[in-house]
Design a protein around this motif. Structure first.
Motif, PDB file in Angstrom:
ATOM      1  N   LYS A 118      17.322  21.739  16.417  1.00  0.00           N
ATOM      2  CA  LYS A 118      15.871  21.728  15.497  1.00  0.00           C
ATOM      3  C   LYS A 118      15.603  22.150  14.149  1.00  0.00           C
ATOM      4  CE  LYS A 118      12.881  20.718  18.500  1.00  0.00           C
ATOM      5  NZ  LYS A 118      11.257  20.981  19.760  1.00  0.00           N
ATOM      6  N   PHE A 119      14.395  22.207  12.862  1.00  0.00           N
ATOM      7  CA  PHE A 119      14.114  22.987  12.759  1.00  0.00           C
ATOM      8  C   PHE A 119      13.272  22.387  11.162  1.00  0.00           C
ATOM      9  CE2 PHE A 119      14.378  24.210   8.434  1.00  0.00           C
ATOM     10  CZ  PHE A 119      14.386  25.268   8.025  1.00  0.00           C
ATOM     11  N   LYS A 120      11.945  23.015  11.347  1.00  0.00           N
ATOM     12  CA  LYS A 120      11.335  22.604  10.848  1.00  0.00           C
ATOM     13  C   LYS A 120      10.051  23.950   9.885  1.00  0.00           C
ATOM     14  CE  LYS A 120       6.681  20.241  10.172  1.00  0.00           C
ATOM     15  NZ  LYS A 120       5.974  19.191  11.078  1.00  0.00           N
ATOM     16  N   ALA A 121       9.800  23.490   8.368  1.00  0.00           N
ATOM     17  CA  ALA A 121       9.103  24.647   7.996  1.00  0.00           C
ATOM     18  C   ALA A 121       8.905  24.503   6.026  1.00  0.00           C
ATOM     19  CB  ALA A 121      10.601  26.286   6.727  1.00  0.00           C
ATOM     20  N   GLU A 122       7.984  24.683   5.912  1.00  0.00           N
ATOM     21  CA  GLU A 122       8.128  24.721   4.908  1.00  0.00           C
ATOM     22  C   GLU A 122       7.854  25.007   3.178  1.00  0.00           C
ATOM     23  OE1 GLU A 122       3.786  25.660   3.718  1.00  0.00           O
ATOM     24  OE2 GLU A 122       4.255  27.314   5.475  1.00  0.00           O
ATOM     25  N   PHE A 123       7.960  24.720   2.192  1.00  0.00           N
ATOM     26  CA  PHE A 123       8.585  25.617   0.951  1.00  0.00           C
ATOM     27  C   PHE A 123       8.274  25.975   0.572  1.00  0.00           C
ATOM     28  CE2 PHE A 123       9.866  25.545  -3.077  1.00  0.00           C
ATOM     29  CZ  PHE A 123      11.160  25.720  -3.021  1.00  0.00           C
ATOM     30  N   ALA A 124       8.831  27.609   0.508  1.00  0.00           N
ATOM     31  CA  ALA A 124       8.414  28.989  -0.426  1.00  0.00           C
ATOM     32  C   ALA A 124       9.290  29.857  -1.173  1.00  0.00           C
ATOM     33  CB  ALA A 124       7.582  29.549   0.829  1.00  0.00           C
ATOM     34  N   PRO A 125       9.730  28.857  -1.747  1.00  0.00           N
ATOM     35  CA  PRO A 125      10.393  30.120  -2.791  1.00  0.00           C
ATOM     36  C   PRO A 125      10.005  31.201  -3.455  1.00  0.00           C
ATOM     37  CG  PRO A 125       8.670  28.398  -4.861  1.00  0.00           C
ATOM     38  CD  PRO A 125       8.903  28.196  -2.977  1.00  0.00           C
ATOM     39  N   TYR A 126      10.315  31.864  -2.387  1.00  0.00           N
ATOM     40  CA  TYR A 126      10.480  33.780  -2.568  1.00  0.00           C
ATOM     41  C   TYR A 126      11.402  34.506  -3.045  1.00  0.00           C
ATOM     42  CZ  TYR A 126       5.881  33.394   0.336  1.00  0.00           C
ATOM     43  OH  TYR A 126       5.261  32.726   1.232  1.00  0.00           O
ATOM     44  N   ALA A 127      11.304  34.341  -4.925  1.00  0.00           N
ATOM     45  CA  ALA A 127      12.615  35.066  -5.443  1.00  0.00           C
ATOM     46  C   ALA A 127      13.738  34.787  -5.047  1.00  0.00           C
ATOM     47  CB  ALA A 127      12.304  36.624  -5.189  1.00  0.00           C
ATOM     48  N   GLY A 128      14.011  33.111  -4.703  1.00  0.00           N
ATOM     49  CA  GLY A 128      15.138  32.045  -4.776  1.00  0.00           C
ATOM     50  C   GLY A 128      15.846  32.740  -3.733  1.00  0.00           C
ATOM     51  N   ALA A 129      15.342  32.833  -3.023  1.00  0.00           N
ATOM     52  CA  ALA A 129      15.480  33.336  -1.455  1.00  0.00           C
ATOM     53  C   ALA A 129      16.313  31.873  -0.769  1.00  0.00           C
ATOM     54  CB  ALA A 129      14.649  34.087  -0.056  1.00  0.00           C
ATOM     55  N   ILE A 130      16.970  32.437   0.388  1.00  0.00           N
ATOM     56  CA  ILE A 130      17.954  31.146   0.971  1.00  0.00           C
ATOM     57  C   ILE A 130      16.802  30.834   1.781  1.00  0.00           C
ATOM     58  CG2 ILE A 130      19.738  30.208   3.250  1.00  0.00           C
ATOM     59  CD1 ILE A 130      21.339  32.815   1.633  1.00  0.00           C
ATOM     60  N   GLN A 131      16.709  29.664   2.080  1.00  0.00           N
ATOM     61  CA  GLN A 131      15.260  28.812   3.045  1.00  0.00           C
ATOM     62  C   GLN A 131      16.050  27.312   3.758  1.00  0.00           C
ATOM     63  OE1 GLN A 131      12.207  27.731   1.664  1.00  0.00           O
ATOM     64  NE2 GLN A 131      10.981  27.458   3.818  1.00  0.00           N
ATOM     65  N   GLY A 132      16.450  27.319   4.719  1.00  0.00           N
ATOM     66  CA  GLY A 132      17.299  26.329   5.700  1.00  0.00           C
ATOM     67  C   GLY A 132      18.253  27.078   6.951  1.00  0.00           C
ATOM     68  N   PHE A 133      18.492  25.458   7.607  1.00  0.00           N
ATOM     69  CA  PHE A 133      19.595  25.827   8.737  1.00  0.00           C
ATOM     70  C   PHE A 133      20.992  25.730   7.893  1.00  0.00           C
ATOM     71  CE2 PHE A 133      21.986  24.509  12.308  1.00  0.00           C
ATOM     72  CZ  PHE A 133      21.711  25.327  12.940  1.00  0.00           C
ATOM     73  N   ARG A 134      22.276  26.415   8.615  1.00  0.00           N
ATOM     74  CA  ARG A 134      23.660  26.326   7.984  1.00  0.00           C
ATOM     75  C   ARG A 134      24.080  26.658   9.261  1.00  0.00           C
ATOM     76  NH1 ARG A 134      23.784  28.213   2.125  1.00  0.00           N
ATOM     77  NH2 ARG A 134      22.033  27.168   1.173  1.00  0.00           N
ATOM     78  N   MET A 135      25.214  25.751   9.632  1.00  0.00           N
ATOM     79  CA  MET A 135      26.192  25.774  10.662  1.00  0.00           C
ATOM     80  C   MET A 135      27.513  25.572  11.226  1.00  0.00           C
ATOM     81  SD  MET A 135      27.106  24.765  14.096  1.00  0.00           S
ATOM     82  CE  MET A 135      26.326  22.637  14.401  1.00  0.00           C
ATOM     83  N   ASP A 136      28.193  26.131  11.636  1.00  0.00           N
ATOM     84  CA  ASP A 136      29.333  25.700  11.717  1.00  0.00           C
ATOM     85  C   ASP A 136      30.347  26.778  12.394  1.00  0.00           C
ATOM     86  OD1 ASP A 136      31.914  24.939  10.379  1.00  0.00           O
ATOM     87  OD2 ASP A 136      32.139  26.882   8.841  1.00  0.00           O
ATOM     88  N   ASN A 137      31.514  26.509  12.933  1.00  0.00           N
ATOM     89  CA  ASN A 137      32.320  27.050  14.239  1.00  0.00           C
ATOM     90  C   ASN A 137      31.569  26.224  15.505  1.00  0.00           C
ATOM     91  OD1 ASN A 137      34.431  27.056  11.929  1.00  0.00           O
ATOM     92  ND2 ASN A 137      33.508  28.997  11.648  1.00  0.00           N
ATOM     93  N   PHE A 138      31.174  25.485  15.560  1.00  0.00           N
ATOM     94  CA  PHE A 138      30.280  25.068  17.214  1.00  0.00           C
ATOM     95  C   PHE A 138      31.396  24.991  17.909  1.00  0.00           C
ATOM     96  CE2 PHE A 138      28.693  22.556  20.579  1.00  0.00           C
ATOM     97  CZ  PHE A 138      27.216  23.435  20.791  1.00  0.00           C
ATOM     98  N   THR A 139      31.728  26.051  18.476  1.00  0.00           N
ATOM     99  CA  THR A 139      33.084  25.773  19.912  1.00  0.00           C
ATOM    100  C   THR A 139      32.071  26.147  21.141  1.00  0.00           C
ATOM    101  OG1 THR A 139      34.297  27.551  18.011  1.00  0.00           O
ATOM    102  CG2 THR A 139      34.745  27.324  20.307  1.00  0.00           C
ATOM    103  N   ILE A 140      33.050  26.038  22.025  1.00  0.00           N
ATOM    104  CA  ILE A 140      32.947  25.845  23.615  1.00  0.00           C
ATOM    105  C   ILE A 140      34.070  26.331  24.731  1.00  0.00           C
ATOM    106  CG2 ILE A 140      31.813  24.387  25.552  1.00  0.00           C
ATOM    107  CD1 ILE A 140      30.193  22.986  24.106  1.00  0.00           C
ATOM    108  N   ILE A 141      33.903  27.440  25.270  1.00  0.00           N
ATOM    109  CA  ILE A 141      35.070  27.531  25.836  1.00  0.00           C
ATOM    110  C   ILE A 141      34.762  27.653  27.225  1.00  0.00           C
ATOM    111  CG2 ILE A 141      36.615  29.805  26.372  1.00  0.00           C
ATOM    112  CD1 ILE A 141      36.161  29.996  23.298  1.00  0.00           C
ATOM    113  N   ALA A 142      35.463  26.838  27.993  1.00  0.00           N
ATOM    114  CA  ALA A 142      35.297  26.867  29.544  1.00  0.00           C
ATOM    115  C   ALA A 142      36.277  27.326  30.341  1.00  0.00           C
ATOM    116  CB  ALA A 142      34.418  25.260  29.530  1.00  0.00           C
TER     117      ALA A 142
END
Length: 199
Positions: A118-142
């Motif tokens: 879940k993600f929620k944020a307002e837009f705040a363009p500070y010097a072109g910094a990254i803003q948001g959520f990114r995810m990869d390689n979701f892995t479950i080992i059991a």
């Protein structure tokens, strides 16, 4: 999820969700979750952002995965309270790709487990910094369970001071010698395993 420019106030932004399919942990014991991610709500701050929850009832109820379930989680939340997620803990300023590691063993035996970012944020363009959520390689080992509880009765107590006997049987479903195993129970006042339950 990239946060885009908008004239809306933070209250006007929607909550973004990324939900997993259901996982069957009914015959599993030691369970570990890993994934690579970055998450920035407002650059150079950690009051807005995202988190990860789980559900064991088909998505009706969601419980935030916090340090309560795994105090040794790696690269987990950096904020105890995100204003955009009603004070829930979460990631607010992870601006570099990191690998999160979380122990899900407490969900062993559950047949229908879902996860939701879940993600929620307002837009705040500070010097072109990254803003948001990114995810990869979701892995479950059991690993498979060693012991399985059989013939577990339903216990209904009218008060916390009431005493009762509990008879149960454990079946060894592995090739390991499980003699001397210590058994512990979670005490719950409902059918949902969450932070309010006591070991």
């Amino acid at each position: 999820i990239d946060q885009l420019n908008s004239s809306n106030s933070v209250s006007g932004y929607s909550v973004n969700h990324l939900e997993s399919p259901a996982f069957d942990f009914s015959s599993l014991g030691q369970i570990q979750l890993t994934f690579d991610f970055l998450c920035v709500g407002v650059p150079f701050g950690n009051t807005q952002g995202g988190n990860l929850s789980y559900s064991i009832d088909g998505g009706i109820n969601w419980i935030v995965l916090s340090f309560n379930q795994d105090p040794n989680a790696i690269n987990w939340y950096d904020s105890p309270s995100l204003s955009t997620l009603n004070g829930e803990p979460g990631w607010g300023d992870f601006d570099q790709w990191s690998t999160a590691v979380y122990n899900l063993s407490f969900l062993g035996g559950q047949p229908n487990v879902r996860f939701r970012f879940k993600f929620k944020a307002e837009f705040a363009p500070y010097a072109g910094a990254i803003q948001g959520f990114r995810m990869d390689n979701f892995t479950i080992i059991a690993n498979p369970l060693d012991l399985v509880a059989q013939e577990m009765p339903d216990i209904i107590a009218n008060s916390s001071s009431q005493h009762f006997d509990l008879d149960y049987h454990l079946a060894n479903v592995s090739s390991n010698d499980m003699n001397g195993t210590i058994t512990k129970f979670y005490w719950s006042t409902d059918s949902i395993l969450d932070n309010n339950d006591q070991l």
